[in-house]
Design a protein around this motif. Structure first.
Motif, PDB file in Angstrom:
ATOM      1  N   PRO A  80      42.315  35.305  21.695  1.00  0.00           N
ATOM      2  CA  PRO A  80      43.346  36.476  21.844  1.00  0.00           C
ATOM      3  C   PRO A  80      42.915  37.775  21.875  1.00  0.00           C
ATOM      4  CG  PRO A  80      43.168  35.618  19.540  1.00  0.00           C
ATOM      5  CD  PRO A  80      42.376  34.631  20.539  1.00  0.00           C
ATOM      6  N   TRP A  81      41.913  38.277  21.313  1.00  0.00           N
ATOM      7  CA  TRP A  81      41.225  39.474  21.332  1.00  0.00           C
ATOM      8  C   TRP A  81      40.817  40.064  22.572  1.00  0.00           C
ATOM      9  CZ3 TRP A  81      36.249  41.472  22.475  1.00  0.00           C
ATOM     10  CH2 TRP A  81      36.165  42.813  22.334  1.00  0.00           C
ATOM     11  N   LEU A  82      40.094  38.829  23.354  1.00  0.00           N
ATOM     12  CA  LEU A  82      39.557  39.126  24.648  1.00  0.00           C
ATOM     13  C   LEU A  82      40.925  39.426  25.693  1.00  0.00           C
ATOM     14  CD1 LEU A  82      36.635  36.522  24.808  1.00  0.00           C
ATOM     15  CD2 LEU A  82      36.541  39.248  24.911  1.00  0.00           C
ATOM     16  N   THR A  83      41.645  38.390  25.769  1.00  0.00           N
ATOM     17  CA  THR A  83      42.917  38.499  26.601  1.00  0.00           C
ATOM     18  C   THR A  83      43.723  39.798  26.522  1.00  0.00           C
ATOM     19  OG1 THR A  83      44.139  36.997  25.043  1.00  0.00           O
ATOM     20  CG2 THR A  83      42.716  35.917  26.831  1.00  0.00           C
TER      21      THR A  83
ATOM     22  N   PHE B 122      40.614  41.731  34.212  1.00  0.00           N
ATOM     23  CA  PHE B 122      40.899  40.343  34.885  1.00  0.00           C
ATOM     24  C   PHE B 122      41.718  40.553  35.933  1.00  0.00           C
ATOM     25  CE2 PHE B 122      39.301  38.638  30.815  1.00  0.00           C
ATOM     26  CZ  PHE B 122      38.045  38.254  31.274  1.00  0.00           C
ATOM     27  N   LEU B 123      42.926  41.090  35.451  1.00  0.00           N
ATOM     28  CA  LEU B 123      44.018  41.130  36.746  1.00  0.00           C
ATOM     29  C   LEU B 123      43.716  41.858  37.964  1.00  0.00           C
ATOM     30  CD1 LEU B 123      45.540  39.800  34.551  1.00  0.00           C
ATOM     31  CD2 LEU B 123      47.650  40.888  35.551  1.00  0.00           C
ATOM     32  N   GLY B 124      43.129  43.223  37.542  1.00  0.00           N
ATOM     33  CA  GLY B 124      42.574  44.191  38.603  1.00  0.00           C
ATOM     34  C   GLY B 124      41.540  43.509  39.219  1.00  0.00           C
TER      35      GLY B 124
ATOM     36  N   SER C 179      50.795  40.767  39.792  1.00  0.00           N
ATOM     37  CA  SER C 179      49.534  41.116  39.611  1.00  0.00           C
ATOM     38  C   SER C 179      49.455  42.280  38.739  1.00  0.00           C
ATOM     39  CB  SER C 179      49.136  41.061  41.061  1.00  0.00           C
ATOM     40  OG  SER C 179      49.120  39.906  41.943  1.00  0.00           O
ATOM     41  N   ASN C 180      50.509  42.983  38.559  1.00  0.00           N
ATOM     42  CA  ASN C 180      50.379  44.328  38.087  1.00  0.00           C
ATOM     43  C   ASN C 180      50.348  44.147  36.312  1.00  0.00           C
ATOM     44  OD1 ASN C 180      50.964  46.999  37.034  1.00  0.00           O
ATOM     45  ND2 ASN C 180      53.220  46.698  37.163  1.00  0.00           N
TER      46      ASN C 180
ATOM     47  N   THR D 190      47.806  34.297  32.414  1.00  0.00           N
ATOM     48  CA  THR D 190      46.972  34.580  33.494  1.00  0.00           C
ATOM     49  C   THR D 190      45.736  35.348  33.034  1.00  0.00           C
ATOM     50  OG1 THR D 190      49.139  35.494  34.599  1.00  0.00           O
ATOM     51  CG2 THR D 190      47.184  36.414  35.301  1.00  0.00           C
ATOM     52  N   ALA D 191      45.442  35.884  32.025  1.00  0.00           N
ATOM     53  CA  ALA D 191      44.140  36.742  31.537  1.00  0.00           C
ATOM     54  C   ALA D 191      43.115  35.384  31.592  1.00  0.00           C
ATOM     55  CB  ALA D 191      44.279  37.399  30.655  1.00  0.00           C
TER      56      ALA D 191
END
Length: 545
Positions: free
Chosen positions: A76-79, A86-88, A344-345, A359-360
């Motif tokens: 949870p901390w990483l995401t 990650f999304l960008g 994607s935003n 998603t992450a």
């Protein structure tokens, strides 16, 4: 620098203009040395990665409680902290691949202008799918569309299922479309763009520039001769870690789903002990396939599995609500394309649970898998033009994944909405959240449930084997400095420890531990992939068209 080319590495075809010096590399840069146990030790890469994995397995087994606590807090901390990154990055990979299709660089042929493909389209696609997403499609095909429709509420679209279990008719159509669209987003253009970047970089710099088939080779335009030193060692070592933990996550999913199916059909106990036995037995089978090599093992299993997967897909489509599934397929695809920018935003999202929890994690998982799948695709893609390669790897597999999710997820959604009180899918996904059993719960609502569930178990197991053996070949190639004919004992070592890592992660926290490790290795490797896009541009710019 010598004039010799390492064994198994193709000669450069034609002049190389990318940098002032040519791309030929000395034997001392790539051969390494053969150790006392028959290992091809490529400088520090094999020793660092091998010893680190051994120590990790030891730590997770001896300090299980401490490891479980650490894994539980890590994901949870990483995401939540790096979701924007990650999304960008994933958006950049998609745009980069689409640009390659329409630029003159698309006419460059991998292997030189006179190269011809090594495999037919049928064999190529079979190996690509079986190694790339097989277990994931089986595990998430029912789970994810139903979950997003009813629970996660992507982009704020409300669930059609009230707290008392009744259906809110006003929400049904929008929620159905969003459930499929949110799933397609995770299995469409973005993950295949990630794979395409790595595969194209490896194929270009190996087949066209004469460099070893290993991750560090793609960075020669950026780092020059330093790729044969510690800069390259770090890149290859990160690739090994990312591949191993990404693969272990998939193997853990596969073991849990196979165990759930065996319990559902045959009454076998469903627990970690049985899953450990399953991983052990399947790893042994994978070892046999690894020893048979790419053509004799992976290719044969992949083609057999694709036939069985296609048969199960057609059965669910024809026996289930066919016209509704096809209609939902079109509506979901249109909704996905319409909401692609919103998905994607990463800024000001109302659906943070969906973005962080799904998603992450997915983007980190695909990035962790990218050295494995990318190298595997590169090995079977010589002779394709860049344009043909990107279209086939990016668009066609995306459509097939979309169809799979629409058929399995669409059938499950209709079962939930038609009879929410008695639906096995609702009981396993919405009420109790039992992901490994979701596929078999959907099949229970169709004719011949015992037969199709057995076929599903076989599919999961064979996908398990093809992922394990092809992953072993890839890690073996990286740690042997890019050679595709590394010693047999080394292949056995990596295949064995892939299973061992999956086992200790299951023992040390189950799905949470698996997902935590894949995100932690995917994070630094995202930076590697971004630099790889720059290197591909430099490499293609020097190619004759």
């Amino acid at each position: 620098m010598t004039d010799e080319t390492p064994q198994g590495i193709p000669e450069p075809e034609g002049p190389v203009e990318l940098i002032e010096t040519d791309y030929e590399i000395g034997q001392d840069n790539v051969e390494g040395s053969v150790g006392p146990f028959g290992f091809d030790v490529h400088n520090p890469v094999f020793l660092i990665s091998g010893l680190s994995i051994v120590l990790f397995v030891f730590y997770a087994l001896v300090f299980r409680e401490q490891a479980t606590e650490a894994f539980g807090a890590l994901r949870p901390w990483l995401t939540s902290t790096f979701n924007w990154f990650f999304l960008g990055a994933a958006n950049i990979f998609v745009l980069f691949c689409l640009a390659l299709i329409v630029t003159p660089w698309g006419s460059v042929r991998l292997g030189g202008q006179d190269a011809t493909p090594d495999y037919s389209y049928a064999g190529w696609f079979a190996m690509l799918f079986a190694a790339g997403m097989g277990i994931g499609l089986m595990f998430f095909g029912v789970l994810e569309p139903v979950y997003h429709m009813a629970i996660s509420e992507p982009l704020g679209v409300p669930s059609p299922i009230a707290e008392d279990g009744t259906i809110i008719e006003a929400n049904v159509e929008a929620a159905k479309r969003m459930g499929l669209a949110a799933t397609i987003y995770h299995w469409g253009l973005h993950p295949w763009a990630i794979y395409a970047v790595v595969a194209l970089a490896l194929a270009l710099f190996s087949y066209n520039k004469g460099l070893p088939l290993t991750i560090r080779s793609a960075f020669y335009p950026i780092f020059g001769e330093r790729v044969w030193g510690w800069t390259g060692h770090v890149i290859d070592t990160l690739a090994v870690f990312a591949t191993l933990f990404g693969l272990a996550t998939s193997l853990g999913f596969g073991a849990q789903q196979a165990n759930a199916g065996l319990e559902h059909v045959f009454g076998l106990p469903n627990n970690v002990e049985v899953q450990v036995v399953l991983i052990t037995l399947i790893t042994v089978v994978a070892l046999v396939s690894v020893l048979r090599g790419l053509d004799g093992g992976v290719k044969v299993l992949s083609e057999v599995n694709m036939v069985m997967a296609a048969a199960l897909l057609l059965f669910v489509l024809l026996v289930g609500p066919t016209m509704v599934i096809l209609s939902d397929f079109g509506a979901g695809l249109v909704s996905y394309l319409g909401d692609l920018v919103a998905f994607s935003n990463p800024i000001n999202r109302v659906d943070t649970d969906y973005m962080n929890g799904w998603t992450a994690f997915y983007w980190a998982w695909w990035i962790s898998w990218s050295p494995f799948v990318g190298m595997f695709i590169a090995r079977v893609s010589r002779g394709r033009t860049v344009r043909e390669f990107v279209i086939c790897v990016l668009i066609i597999p995306s459509l097939v994944c979309v169809l799979w999710m629409a058929v399995f997820g669409g059938a499950a959604i209709e079962q939930v909405l038609a009879d929410p009180v008695n639906s096995p899918v609702k009981a396993q996904v919405i009420d109790s959240y039992n992901p490994p059993l979701s596929l078999f719960a959907m099949l229970e609502g169709l004719p011949l449930a015992g037969l199709t569930s057995t076929l599903g178990i076989i599919l999961v197991i064979v996908f398990f084997v093809t992922s394990s053996d092809s992953g072993s070949l890839v890690i073996d190639t990286i740690t042997a400095g890019g050679k595709v004919d590394a010693p047999v004992p080394q292949r056995v070592f990596w295949c064995t420890f892939e299973g061992a890592v999956a086992i200790v992660l299951l023992l040390g926290g189950g799905l949470t531990a698996l997902q935590a490790m894949v995100i932690s290795t995917g994070l630094p490797f995202t930076i590697i992939l971004l630099l790889m896009c720059v290197a591909i541009g430099k490499g293609l710019a020097s190619e004759p068209r």
